[in-house]
Design a protein around this motif. Structure first.
Motif: not given
Length: 155
Positions: A1-6, A25-27, A32-33, A108-112
């Motif tokens: 399971m990947s880490k998550k950053m909010a 973008s770095t995470a 990371w999600e 592009e890196a799928d940051v929501k």
């Protein structure tokens, strides 16, 4: 399971625009999600046109200036535009990505990106002024993700 950053982006100035995009973008590049919740003045960072994003030398004592400026000078008309121009030149001369490039890289890196619907309504923003690829939602939309995150930051 990947880490998550909010991340919560609440500021719309040039100097405060970089942290959420760089960290996000770095995470994401590390696998990371990531979700960024843009609220209040942070919504400015989601506009198609970022030309109104500026930096102010006033009340920003940590801002390095080539020549020390008294506060009275920082208040003069045109100083914000001059400080913004100087900062953008410094960013470019050091090879740092522009704000637009970092924002695109994040997407592009799928940051929501979540735009705060309450703030959109509060300030009568028109959704067509924002970039594509956003989700509009309230705090509860973001809190579900933030509550499960390994890292949560308010910027």
């Amino acid at each position: 399971m990947s880490k998550k950053m909010a991340l919560i982006a609440s500021k719309g100035t040039l100097d405060m625009a970089y942290p959420p995009f760089i960290l996000g973008s770095t995470a994401a590049a590390l696998g990371w999600e990531v979700q960024i919740f843009f609220t209040f003045y942070g919504l400015q960072l989601l506009r198609k046109d970022l030309s109104s994003v500026k930096v102010s030398p006033l009340a920003n004592p940590a801002m390095p200036m080539p020549v020390p400026m008294p506060v009275a000078v920082q208040m003069l008309p045109g100083m914000e535009s001059m400080a913004t121009m100087m900062m953008k030149q410094k960013i470019k001369s050091k090879g740092v990505a522009s704000l637009e490039e970092l924002r695109d890289l994040s997407l592009e890196a799928d940051v929501k990106f979540i735009a705060c619907q309450m703030t959109v309504d509060l300030f009568d923003f028109d959704k067509k002024d924002f970039i594509d690829g956003l989700e509009f939602g309230g705090a509860a939309t973001f809190m579900n993700f933030a509550g499960e995150s390994d890292v949560s930051l308010f910027i």
